[in-house]
Design a protein around this motif. Sequence first.
Motif, PDB file in Angstrom:
ATOM      1  N   THR A  22       0.833  -1.200   0.000  1.00 36.74           N
ATOM      2  CA  THR A  22       0.000   0.000   0.000  1.00 36.74           C
ATOM      3  C   THR A  22       0.867   1.248   0.000  1.00 36.74           C
ATOM      4  OG1 THR A  22      -1.636  -1.246   1.267  1.00 36.74           O
ATOM      5  CG2 THR A  22      -1.941   1.130   1.132  1.00 36.74           C
ATOM      6  N   THR A  23       1.976   1.214   0.729  1.00 39.68           N
ATOM      7  CA  THR A  23       2.920   2.331   0.702  1.00 39.68           C
ATOM      8  C   THR A  23       3.518   2.488  -0.693  1.00 39.68           C
ATOM      9  OG1 THR A  23       3.445   1.864   3.022  1.00 39.68           O
ATOM     10  CG2 THR A  23       4.944   3.322   1.834  1.00 39.68           C
ATOM     11  N   VAL A  24       3.834   1.364  -1.325  1.00 41.77           N
ATOM     12  CA  VAL A  24       4.367   1.394  -2.687  1.00 41.77           C
ATOM     13  C   VAL A  24       3.379   2.065  -3.640  1.00 41.77           C
ATOM     14  CG1 VAL A  24       4.958  -0.076  -4.674  1.00 41.77           C
ATOM     15  CG2 VAL A  24       5.905  -0.569  -2.415  1.00 41.77           C
ATOM     16  N   ALA A  36      -4.069   1.138  -9.922  1.00 36.10           N
ATOM     17  CA  ALA A  36      -5.346   0.521  -9.523  1.00 36.10           C
ATOM     18  C   ALA A  36      -5.020  -0.519  -8.469  1.00 36.10           C
ATOM     19  CB  ALA A  36      -6.033  -0.112 -10.727  1.00 36.10           C
ATOM     20  N   LYS A  37      -5.043  -0.111  -7.204  1.00 36.20           N
ATOM     21  CA  LYS A  37      -4.626  -0.978  -6.091  1.00 36.20           C
ATOM     22  C   LYS A  37      -5.842  -1.716  -5.546  1.00 36.20           C
ATOM     23  CE  LYS A  37      -1.781  -2.308  -2.678  1.00 36.20           C
ATOM     24  NZ  LYS A  37      -2.656  -3.242  -1.953  1.00 36.20           N
ATOM     25  N   PHE A  38      -5.829  -3.030  -5.719  1.00 36.30           N
ATOM     26  CA  PHE A  38      -6.946  -3.890  -5.337  1.00 36.30           C
ATOM     27  C   PHE A  38      -6.594  -4.602  -4.041  1.00 36.30           C
ATOM     28  CE2 PHE A  38      -9.563  -7.831  -6.053  1.00 36.30           C
ATOM     29  CZ  PHE A  38     -10.791  -7.199  -6.140  1.00 36.30           C
ATOM     30  N   GLY A  39      -7.559  -4.741  -3.124  1.00 35.97           N
ATOM     31  CA  GLY A  39      -7.245  -5.415  -1.871  1.00 35.97           C
ATOM     32  C   GLY A  39      -8.442  -5.526  -0.957  1.00 35.97           C
ATOM     33  N   PHE A  50      -6.875  -2.183   3.551  1.00 34.46           N
ATOM     34  CA  PHE A  50      -7.932  -1.189   3.725  1.00 34.46           C
ATOM     35  C   PHE A  50      -8.129  -0.797   5.182  1.00 34.46           C
ATOM     36  CE2 PHE A  50      -8.544  -1.996  -0.642  1.00 34.46           C
ATOM     37  CZ  PHE A  50      -9.120  -0.835  -1.139  1.00 34.46           C
ATOM     38  N   ASP A  51      -7.738  -1.630   6.117  1.00 33.74           N
ATOM     39  CA  ASP A  51      -7.655  -1.192   7.514  1.00 33.74           C
ATOM     40  C   ASP A  51      -6.614  -0.086   7.626  1.00 33.74           C
ATOM     41  OD1 ASP A  51      -9.383  -3.417   8.538  1.00 33.74           O
ATOM     42  OD2 ASP A  51      -7.688  -4.637   7.872  1.00 33.74           O
ATOM     43  N   PHE A  52      -5.493  -0.292   6.944  1.00 33.05           N
ATOM     44  CA  PHE A  52      -4.390   0.666   6.951  1.00 33.05           C
ATOM     45  C   PHE A  52      -4.812   1.980   6.299  1.00 33.05           C
ATOM     46  CE2 PHE A  52      -0.429   2.213   4.837  1.00 33.05           C
ATOM     47  CZ  PHE A  52       0.319   2.483   5.970  1.00 33.05           C
ATOM     48  N   LEU A  53      -5.462   1.903   5.131  1.00 33.82           N
ATOM     49  CA  LEU A  53      -5.907   3.119   4.443  1.00 33.82           C
ATOM     50  C   LEU A  53      -6.877   3.924   5.298  1.00 33.82           C
ATOM     51  CD1 LEU A  53      -6.343   1.678   0.853  1.00 33.82           C
ATOM     52  CD2 LEU A  53      -4.757   3.496   1.511  1.00 33.82           C
ATOM     53  N   GLU A  54      -7.810   3.236   5.940  1.00 33.30           N
ATOM     54  CA  GLU A  54      -8.749   3.955   6.797  1.00 33.30           C
ATOM     55  C   GLU A  54      -8.029   4.589   7.974  1.00 33.30           C
ATOM     56  OE1 GLU A  54     -11.799   1.101   7.650  1.00 33.30           O
ATOM     57  OE2 GLU A  54     -12.867   1.520   5.786  1.00 33.30           O
ATOM     58  N   GLY A  55      -6.968   3.924   8.467  1.00 28.61           N
ATOM     59  CA  GLY A  55      -6.151   4.517   9.517  1.00 28.61           C
ATOM     60  C   GLY A  55      -5.451   5.780   9.061  1.00 28.61           C
ATOM     61  N   LEU A  56      -5.168   5.860   7.776  1.00 25.26           N
ATOM     62  CA  LEU A  56      -4.549   7.058   7.193  1.00 25.26           C
ATOM     63  C   LEU A  56      -5.586   8.145   6.893  1.00 25.26           C
ATOM     64  CD1 LEU A  56      -2.015   5.531   4.628  1.00 25.26           C
ATOM     65  CD2 LEU A  56      -1.460   6.674   6.787  1.00 25.26           C
ATOM     66  N   PHE A  78      -8.034   3.063  -4.932  1.00 22.52           N
ATOM     67  CA  PHE A  78      -7.973   1.992  -3.937  1.00 22.52           C
ATOM     68  C   PHE A  78      -9.301   1.247  -3.997  1.00 22.52           C
ATOM     69  CE2 PHE A  78      -4.895   5.074  -2.153  1.00 22.52           C
ATOM     70  CZ  PHE A  78      -3.774   4.244  -2.134  1.00 22.52           C
ATOM     71  N   ILE A  79      -9.254   0.017  -4.506  1.00 27.56           N
ATOM     72  CA  ILE A  79     -10.467  -0.730  -4.835  1.00 27.56           C
ATOM     73  C   ILE A  79     -10.660  -1.851  -3.818  1.00 27.56           C
ATOM     74  CG2 ILE A  79     -11.691  -1.966  -6.654  1.00 27.56           C
ATOM     75  CD1 ILE A  79      -9.566  -0.778  -8.621  1.00 27.56           C
ATOM     76  N   LEU A  80     -11.690  -1.724  -3.003  1.00 23.10           N
ATOM     77  CA  LEU A  80     -11.997  -2.737  -1.990  1.00 23.10           C
ATOM     78  C   LEU A  80     -12.690  -3.917  -2.662  1.00 23.10           C
ATOM     79  CD1 LEU A  80     -12.127  -3.556   1.024  1.00 23.10           C
ATOM     80  CD2 LEU A  80     -14.321  -2.353   1.137  1.00 23.10           C
TER      81      LEU A  80
END
Length: 277
Positions: A22-24, A36-39, A50-56, A78-80
């Motif tokens: 995700t940092t990359v 297009a980051k899928f996860g 997506f836990d990390f993204l929401e933390g950001l 960022f595609i959930l």
Amino acid sequence: GARTIDCSGTGGSGQAHFNTSTTVAFVLAAAGLPVAKFGGRAASSKAGSFDFLEGLGISSALPPEAIGDAIENCGVAFILAAGIYPQLKRLAPLRKQFGRPTVLNYIGPLLNPVRPAMRLMGVSSEALRPLIAKYLLKSGYCKNAMIVTGGQSLDELSVEDQNSISRIKDGLLTEESLSGPDIFSKRIRQLREIPEIRSTEYDLSQNLRIFDEIASGRDDQSRFHKMVVLNSSAALLVSGKVASLDEGIRCAADLISSGQVAEKVEMCRGYYAKFSS
């Protein structure tokens, strides 16, 4: 998807987990690549992408119809997975109960609806990596990719171990290896841990702190930083943005130290705020 790149991994390594991929994604977006980051959320780890993204402070509620707009306006969508495939929500509790990798770990990154032409994909299974590479080659849409397994079944390139790589380029599939210590030469001996972050598992708060140390430029020596620049370099090489891993490492490190990655994070916070509930 013809001009986009994804840098997702399968997870499931069982190793201490920082959100490297995700940092990359932020580094690649800062380099001007459409990402297009899928996860998904954590199943067996303590902090999914997506836990990390929401933390950001970045919403996970990007609707499918806004994917293209997100790429155009902030460089990264960022595609959930559960937002694209709602039936996956029913499986999430079962995956957590399992507490170990399932077939969904390995299928998951392949379900990216954008069908990106370029990929850096981490696979935590040495046995499945070449099979996934063959699938992507036969898919027809994946034109340039590195499918990697790091030492100790890491689902990303390791700076401390040997790495196995399935390389897709010009319609061909080849097998390569890469030594993390050789890439960083004597600098590998200088790797340090961020103070007070020595846990064998990293929870969300620790991962956010690691990210802040890197993105702010305060950390340019830890193995976390080296993991980010090495994996970013591989993705930059796949995209054709750089001609070698050494050039990619310098490019990624410069994007971080110059503050461009931190600026990209702020841009994403602003853009994704419209999707917050």
